[in-house]
Design a protein around this motif. Structure first.
Motif, PDB file in Angstrom:
ATOM      1  N   SER A 173       0.822  -1.208   0.000  1.00 26.49           N
ATOM      2  CA  SER A 173       0.000   0.000   0.000  1.00 26.49           C
ATOM      3  C   SER A 173       0.858   1.260   0.000  1.00 26.49           C
ATOM      4  O   SER A 173       1.994   1.264   0.491  1.00 26.49           O
ATOM      5  N   THR A 174       0.296   2.322  -0.540  1.00 27.47           N
ATOM      6  CA  THR A 174       0.941   3.628  -0.457  1.00 27.47           C
ATOM      7  C   THR A 174       1.235   3.962   1.002  1.00 27.47           C
ATOM      8  O   THR A 174       2.286   4.522   1.326  1.00 27.47           O
ATOM      9  N   HIS A 175       0.290   3.597   1.876  1.00 26.93           N
ATOM     10  CA  HIS A 175       0.411   3.902   3.306  1.00 26.93           C
ATOM     11  C   HIS A 175       1.681   3.285   3.894  1.00 26.93           C
ATOM     12  O   HIS A 175       2.372   3.917   4.701  1.00 26.93           O
ATOM     13  N   ASN A 176       1.973   2.055   3.519  1.00 26.47           N
ATOM     14  CA  ASN A 176       3.178   1.380   3.993  1.00 26.47           C
ATOM     15  C   ASN A 176       4.417   2.154   3.558  1.00 26.47           C
ATOM     16  O   ASN A 176       5.309   2.445   4.358  1.00 26.47           O
ATOM     17  N   TYR A 177       4.458   2.519   2.264  1.00 26.55           N
ATOM     18  CA  TYR A 177       5.634   3.209   1.732  1.00 26.55           C
ATOM     19  C   TYR A 177       5.740   4.636   2.260  1.00 26.55           C
ATOM     20  O   TYR A 177       6.845   5.132   2.505  1.00 26.55           O
ATOM     21  N   GLU A 178       4.610   5.315   2.432  1.00 25.93           N
ATOM     22  CA  GLU A 178       4.639   6.678   2.984  1.00 25.93           C
ATOM     23  C   GLU A 178       5.089   6.680   4.441  1.00 25.93           C
ATOM     24  O   GLU A 178       5.889   7.531   4.851  1.00 25.93           O
ATOM     25  N   LEU A 179       4.567   5.738   5.211  1.00 28.33           N
ATOM     26  CA  LEU A 179       4.964   5.649   6.621  1.00 28.33           C
ATOM     27  C   LEU A 179       6.450   5.326   6.725  1.00 28.33           C
ATOM     28  O   LEU A 179       7.184   5.940   7.522  1.00 28.33           O
ATOM     29  N   ARG A 180       6.912   4.376   5.917  1.00 27.33           N
ATOM     30  CA  ARG A 180       8.330   4.018   5.904  1.00 27.33           C
ATOM     31  C   ARG A 180       9.185   5.225   5.474  1.00 27.33           C
ATOM     32  O   ARG A 180      10.249   5.479   6.041  1.00 27.33           O
ATOM     33  N   TYR A 181       8.712   5.939   4.449  1.00 24.47           N
ATOM     34  CA  TYR A 181       9.456   7.092   3.945  1.00 24.47           C
ATOM     35  C   TYR A 181       9.609   8.144   5.040  1.00 24.47           C
ATOM     36  O   TYR A 181      10.704   8.661   5.283  1.00 24.47           O
ATOM     37  N   TRP A 182       8.503   8.442   5.721  1.00 22.06           N
ATOM     38  CA  TRP A 182       8.508   9.454   6.778  1.00 22.06           C
ATOM     39  C   TRP A 182       9.410   9.038   7.936  1.00 22.06           C
ATOM     40  O   TRP A 182      10.219   9.838   8.424  1.00 22.06           O
ATOM     41  N   LEU A 183       9.284   7.790   8.378  1.00 26.48           N
ATOM     42  CA  LEU A 183      10.108   7.290   9.478  1.00 26.48           C
ATOM     43  C   LEU A 183      11.594   7.342   9.116  1.00 26.48           C
ATOM     44  O   LEU A 183      12.416   7.865   9.884  1.00 26.48           O
ATOM     45  N   ALA A 184      11.929   6.830   7.927  1.00 23.74           N
ATOM     46  CA  ALA A 184      13.337   6.780   7.521  1.00 23.74           C
ATOM     47  C   ALA A 184      13.927   8.178   7.364  1.00 23.74           C
ATOM     48  O   ALA A 184      15.095   8.411   7.685  1.00 23.74           O
ATOM     49  N   ALA A 185      13.116   9.126   6.886  1.00 23.89           N
ATOM     50  CA  ALA A 185      13.589  10.514   6.749  1.00 23.89           C
ATOM     51  C   ALA A 185      13.916  11.122   8.109  1.00 23.89           C
ATOM     52  O   ALA A 185      14.715  12.058   8.194  1.00 23.89           O
ATOM     53  N   GLY A 186      13.318  10.570   9.155  1.00 24.72           N
ATOM     54  CA  GLY A 186      13.603  11.030  10.516  1.00 24.72           C
ATOM     55  C   GLY A 186      14.603  10.160  11.239  1.00 24.72           C
ATOM     56  O   GLY A 186      14.782  10.284  12.462  1.00 24.72           O
ATOM     57  N   GLY A 187      15.250   9.245  10.509  1.00 23.65           N
ATOM     58  CA  GLY A 187      16.286   8.399  11.102  1.00 23.65           C
ATOM     59  C   GLY A 187      15.772   7.191  11.854  1.00 23.65           C
ATOM     60  O   GLY A 187      16.517   6.570  12.620  1.00 23.65           O
ATOM     61  N   ILE A 188      14.496   6.827  11.650  1.00 21.88           N
ATOM     62  CA  ILE A 188      13.908   5.652  12.312  1.00 21.88           C
ATOM     63  C   ILE A 188      13.806   4.530  11.283  1.00 21.88           C
ATOM     64  O   ILE A 188      13.118   4.670  10.272  1.00 21.88           O
ATOM     65  N   HIS A 189      14.468   3.417  11.532  1.00 12.00           N
ATOM     66  CA  HIS A 189      14.456   2.300  10.571  1.00 12.00           C
ATOM     67  C   HIS A 189      13.124   1.559  10.658  1.00 12.00           C
ATOM     68  O   HIS A 189      12.760   1.051  11.720  1.00 12.00           O
TER      69      HIS A 189
END
Length: 453
Positions: A173-189
């Motif tokens: 889902s877009t939601h999975n990729y958006e959440l991952r994108y946001w987390l990773a941009a903040g340094g959260i794996h």
């Protein structure tokens, strides 16, 4: 223009001409009685509007719309032919076609919307996040809120031995990729998938543990404390505000401005068997999307009334209207203007761009759903297998000839299927769909090149 883009341009123009020539001989739809599936989200609106405003009937189509239990059931029933087509996550046709999860060739000739999602956290998490967020003079948070503010909260939970659980709606889902994108941009794996090892949890090396929760169950799962936050479409972020159980911290518009969200998907076999019917479905849905956005969203209150019916989305009018009419409420009482939170036609929202498909494929590779390195040409080949701008443009040309649309409403006939390099991401990384591997190499967190788990 790159060689790859030149080939794309040539193929789209050629296929449009072929589709238009074929349609001239097809006087009637091959199949008139149709059943389409959807999930109870506001971005199914083009389907509901096309039915309720008579646009399907104008095309000689008699459509039944049926809510589905979850995204997997919806996909499976589309593959088996129980459904003629469905409102789908943009990643579903791509994932199915490359064999991630259920293997089946699905195509899309219509993108249903842009934006429309948000990330919500529990009240307790929000209380901790606020300590790390700059405030405006009026005491309200400065937006957009980055995951940098969540990182110390996640670290605190880890120190206490508590896994930081978050929900998203489906692995592709877009939601999975958006959440991952946001987390990773903040340094959260957010973790990796390793399907070649039989691990489809997506939680390898994860600091935040993401798992699937069906959209309507997100608020109750948050309230129960099973998850501490989630990424979902509307009305389920605004529902958390209305119930007082959580706070939406960011919209996907702020993560990636004007990102593609849902598509209308059919099996390749269905598309080949019913080409005239398919084109007419796209025509009706284009008209619905135009109606939803025309006159600066003047029809949105009527659309909200349609969607609030129990057989469509079934949430309260006020909950749906909170985002569908151009506003979005973050912390209770902090309602802000977000006129493009839901876009159905503006900015060529309905056109199936190859570059949109390729972005999803890059995220599948970034998080391990695609296990090994692929050349740039592979991304283009898959995009062309799944996305069908030729069918879309054949439908658009007929609407223009019928006086129901103007040529200026659509991309040019020689559109090559690639948006210019896109900015507007929360981490300021620029995306160029013609160079997927170069794009992947820009990320500090994520698989790239020959890296494998």
């Amino acid at each position: 223009m790159s060689k790859q883009k030149w080939f794309a341009k040539l193929s789209v123009a050629t296929l449009v001409s072929s589709a238009l020539a074929t349609s001239a001989f097809a006087a009637e739809p091959e199949k008139e009685d149709l059943k389409f599936g959807f999930i109870k989200l506001t971005d199914m609106a083009p389907l509901a509007v096309a039915k309720e405003k008579g646009f399907f009937e104008d095309e000689g189509l008699f459509v039944e719309l049926e809510a589905q239990a979850n995204w997997k059931v919806l996909l499976d029933r589309t593959i088996t032919g129980e459904l003629d087509g469905s409102h789908m996550l943009a990643g579903q046709p791509l994932g199915a076609t490359i064999g991630y999860g259920t293997k089946a060739h699905i195509v899309t000739a219509f993108s249903m919307d842009l934006n429309g999602n948000g990330i919500t956290v529990s009240n307790d998490v929000w209380k901790e996040m606020k300590k790390h967020i700059p405030m405006q003079a009026d005491g309200k948070p400065v937006h957009p809120i980055k995951a940098d503010a969540l990182k110390p909260v996640v670290e605190k939970y880890a120190d206490e031995g508590k896994p930081f659980n978050m929900g998203m709606v489906f692995p592709v889902s877009t939601h999975n990729y958006e959440l991952r994108y946001w987390l990773a941009a903040g340094g959260i794996h957010p973790g990796y998938y390793a399907p070649h090892k039989g691990d489809t949890s997506g939680q390898i090396d994860a600091e935040a543990l993401l798992s699937v929760t069906p959209p309507p169950q997100m608020p109750s799962t948050l309230e129960a404390g099973t998850i501490y936050g989630y990424c979902v479409g509307e009305p389920w972020n605004q529902q958390a505000v209305f119930k007082g159980i959580g706070v939406p911290v960011i919209t996907d518009y702020e993560i990636w401005k004007n990102n593609p969200e849902k598509v209308f998907g059919v099996s390749k076999a269905w598309a080949e068997k019913y080409p005239e019917t398919h084109k007419r479905v796209v025509k009706a849905m284009i008209r619905a999307a135009m109606w939803l956005d025309e006159n600066d969203n003047a029809n949105r209150p009527e659309a909200v009334k349609i969607l609030s019916q129990s057989h469509y989305v079934g949430a309260d009018y006020d909950v749906i209207a909170n985002s569908m009419t151009g506003t979005f409420e973050y912390e209770k009482g902090d309602k802000r203007d977000v006129p493009d939170f839901n876009v159905f036609f503006r900015y060529n929202a309905t056109y199936p761009f190859y570059s949109d498909a390729i972005w999803y494929l890059t995220q599948m590779r970034r998080w391990g759903q695609i296990s090994e390195e692929k050349p740039d040409s592979w991304y283009m080949d898959v995009a062309k297998e799944v996305y069908r701008p030729d069918i879309y443009m054949a439908a658009a040309q007929e609407l223009i000839k019928e006086g129901k649309a103007k040529a200026s409403d659509f991309p040019a006939l020689d559109e090559d299927g690639f948006k210019p390099p896109q900015k507007g991401f929360i981490d300021n990384i620029v995306y160029d769909g013609t160079q997927p591997n170069a794009y992947l190499n820009k990320f500090a967190i994520g698989l790239k090149g020959k890296t494998q788990l």
